[in-house]
Design a protein around this motif. Structure first.
Motif, mmCIF file in Angstrom:
data_model
loop_
_atom_site.group_PDB
_atom_site.id
_atom_site.type_symbol
_atom_site.label_atom_id
_atom_site.label_comp_id
_atom_site.label_asym_id
_atom_site.label_seq_id
_atom_site.Cartn_x
_atom_site.Cartn_y
_atom_site.Cartn_z
ATOM 1 N N MET A 122 0.826 -1.195 0.000
ATOM 2 C CA MET A 122 0.000 0.000 0.000
ATOM 3 C C MET A 122 0.870 1.258 0.000
ATOM 4 O O MET A 122 2.000 1.251 0.478
ATOM 5 C CB MET A 122 -0.906 0.028 1.232
ATOM 6 C CG MET A 122 -1.791 -1.200 1.405
ATOM 7 S SD MET A 122 -2.900 -1.472 0.014
ATOM 8 C CE MET A 122 -3.952 -0.020 0.148
ATOM 9 N N GLN A 123 0.335 2.312 -0.543
ATOM 10 C CA GLN A 123 1.011 3.601 -0.478
ATOM 11 C C GLN A 123 -0.017 4.700 -0.238
ATOM 12 O O GLN A 123 -1.171 4.591 -0.667
ATOM 13 C CB GLN A 123 1.786 3.883 -1.767
ATOM 14 C CG GLN A 123 0.917 3.995 -3.003
ATOM 15 C CD GLN A 123 1.733 4.232 -4.255
ATOM 16 O OE1 GLN A 123 2.955 4.407 -4.189
ATOM 17 N NE2 GLN A 123 1.089 4.245 -5.405
ATOM 18 N N LEU A 124 0.419 5.731 0.458
ATOM 19 C CA LEU A 124 -0.422 6.901 0.656
ATOM 20 C C LEU A 124 -0.278 7.764 -0.591
ATOM 21 O O LEU A 124 0.825 8.172 -0.944
ATOM 22 C CB LEU A 124 0.024 7.654 1.911
ATOM 23 C CG LEU A 124 -0.943 8.665 2.509
ATOM 24 C CD1 LEU A 124 -2.245 7.999 2.909
ATOM 25 C CD2 LEU A 124 -0.311 9.352 3.706
ATOM 26 N N ARG A 125 -1.373 8.014 -1.280
ATOM 27 C CA ARG A 125 -1.309 8.744 -2.546
ATOM 28 C C ARG A 125 -1.055 10.231 -2.298
ATOM 29 O O ARG A 125 -1.688 10.854 -1.446
ATOM 30 C CB ARG A 125 -2.610 8.561 -3.329
ATOM 31 C CG ARG A 125 -2.805 7.153 -3.872
ATOM 32 C CD ARG A 125 -3.985 7.104 -4.828
ATOM 33 N NE ARG A 125 -5.238 7.353 -4.118
ATOM 34 C CZ ARG A 125 -6.056 6.388 -3.718
ATOM 35 N NH1 ARG A 125 -5.763 5.125 -3.949
ATOM 36 N NH2 ARG A 125 -7.172 6.685 -3.089
ATOM 37 N N GLU A 126 -0.144 10.763 -3.069
ATOM 38 C CA GLU A 126 0.143 12.194 -2.993
ATOM 39 C C GLU A 126 -1.065 12.989 -3.463
ATOM 40 O O GLU A 126 -1.747 12.604 -4.413
ATOM 41 C CB GLU A 126 1.354 12.502 -3.877
ATOM 42 C CG GLU A 126 1.848 13.927 -3.776
ATOM 43 C CD GLU A 126 3.084 14.130 -4.637
ATOM 44 O OE1 GLU A 126 4.201 14.120 -4.088
ATOM 45 O OE2 GLU A 126 2.919 14.278 -5.863
ATOM 46 N N ALA A 127 -1.349 14.081 -2.786
ATOM 47 C CA ALA A 127 -2.490 14.920 -3.171
ATOM 48 C C ALA A 127 -2.173 16.376 -2.838
ATOM 49 O O ALA A 127 -1.493 16.667 -1.847
ATOM 50 C CB ALA A 127 -3.758 14.475 -2.447
ATOM 51 N N THR A 128 -2.660 17.268 -3.673
ATOM 52 C CA THR A 128 -2.395 18.695 -3.501
ATOM 53 C C THR A 128 -3.702 19.472 -3.563
ATOM 54 O O THR A 128 -4.473 19.325 -4.518
ATOM 55 C CB THR A 128 -1.445 19.207 -4.601
ATOM 56 O OG1 THR A 128 -0.267 18.402 -4.613
ATOM 57 C CG2 THR A 128 -1.054 20.654 -4.342
ATOM 58 N N PHE A 129 -3.958 20.250 -2.545
ATOM 59 C CA PHE A 129 -5.112 21.142 -2.467
ATOM 60 C C PHE A 129 -6.432 20.375 -2.606
ATOM 61 O O PHE A 129 -7.264 20.671 -3.461
ATOM 62 C CB PHE A 129 -5.013 22.250 -3.519
ATOM 63 C CG PHE A 129 -3.736 23.050 -3.429
ATOM 64 C CD1 PHE A 129 -3.147 23.317 -2.199
ATOM 65 C CD2 PHE A 129 -3.117 23.531 -4.572
ATOM 66 C CE1 PHE A 129 -1.974 24.046 -2.101
ATOM 67 C CE2 PHE A 129 -1.945 24.261 -4.481
ATOM 68 C CZ PHE A 129 -1.364 24.516 -3.257
#
Length: 291
Positions: A122-129
């Motif tokens: 699993m990975q924590l998905r990068e997210a912006t704003f």
């Protein structure tokens, strides 16, 4: 608790000439929080070993990622910077924001407990704003607490856990193209986790758990860490403390009864372990929730 000196994102912010640390706190279970203000700056985060969740509290309308200059921040916008990722930020004007720093071990526990998946897949998905009203409200509640007051700090830890749980459920996904090697078979991992939960009140040993998997203690310990994201003894302690917290919040049992039900040899052993994890005694934790 992870020292702030080991939190790369915290240290990069601390080195910024115009950034001001308003408040910071080390919470329980590998979680830390900080409130920052900054202006007219550029910051680069290079592959930190921890996850960072951020929420813009005020201003930030001139803040953007260097690769996306047209996408600007705003109050209540959320950003997710996973461990191992690189991001480059430009701050035009002023910004006030909150950070929640999350250890890899805490993310691993969330993957097992909430998703029933191996943390390494699993990975924590990068997210912006990101717009997430519920999560932004949690952040505002978190920074509104008096972190210097022990009872408030305990409640802040629980709220921080709620923020992390929400992120795991909404922003964690499978790693693409990953081929797992080693570790326990999924069915064995699931059965082992269920066995541990059902026997937390008993003195589980490494040998007993290894025997259930038909492995030597050495190979079991390696394969357990691969599948669970942390060593057996740390996983057991985390689950015992989590159960104790639930009992303290929702029950009236004496502390000795809770200690034995959660697998601690005595009330003093329970209290010592609890204090190491939460910087408070079980009695103080219970009192904070009742208050």
């Amino acid at each position: 608790m992870t020292p702030f000196s080991q939190l790369q994102v915290f240290n990069v912010m601390h080195a910024a000439p115009n950034a001001r640390l308003e408040h910071s706190v080390q919470l329980a279970d590998g979680l830390s929080a900080a409130v920052w203000s900054n202006r007219d700056d550029a910051r680069d985060y290079q592959a930190p070993s921890h996850h960072t969740l951020s929420c813009y509290i005020s201003d930030g309308t001139g803040t953007f990622r260097r690769q996306r200059p047209s996408d600007k921040g705003a109050p209540d916008k959320l950003c997710i910077m996973p461990a191992g990722s690189e991001s480059n930020w430009v701050v035009n004007g002023s910004i006030r924001l909150a950070h929640l720093y999350i250890s890899e071990e805490q993310f691993a526990l969330g993957c097992i407990r909430l998703l029933d998946r191996e943390p390494r897949e699993m990975q924590l998905r990068e997210a912006t704003f990101v717009d997430d009203r519920e999560q932004a409200q949690r952040f505002r509640q978190l920074i509104g607490m008096a972190w210097d007051e022990p009872g408030e700090r305990l409640l802040a830890s629980s709220l921080a856990h709620a923020i992390v749980d929400h992120a795991v459920l909404s922003q964690a996904g499978l790693r693409q193209g990953l081929r797992l090697k080693g570790g326990l078979a999924p069915s064995v991992r699931r059965q082992l986790a269920e066995y541990i939960e059902a026997h937390l009140d008993q003195p589980l040993s490494l040998g007993e758990l290894a025997l259930r998997c038909n492995l030597s203690e050495y190979h079991f310990a390696r394969m357990f860490r691969a599948s669970f994201g942390l060593p057996p003894h740390q996983y057991l302690l985390a689950r015992r403390l989590q159960r104790a917290c639930q009992m303290l919040r929702h029950g009236q049992q004496p502390l000795l009864q809770i200690a034995l039900h959660c697998g601690f040899a005595s009330a003093s052993h329970f209290s010592n372990r609890f204090r190491q994890a939460f910087a408070a005694t079980p009695g103080e934790y219970r009192a904070a929730w009742r208050g």
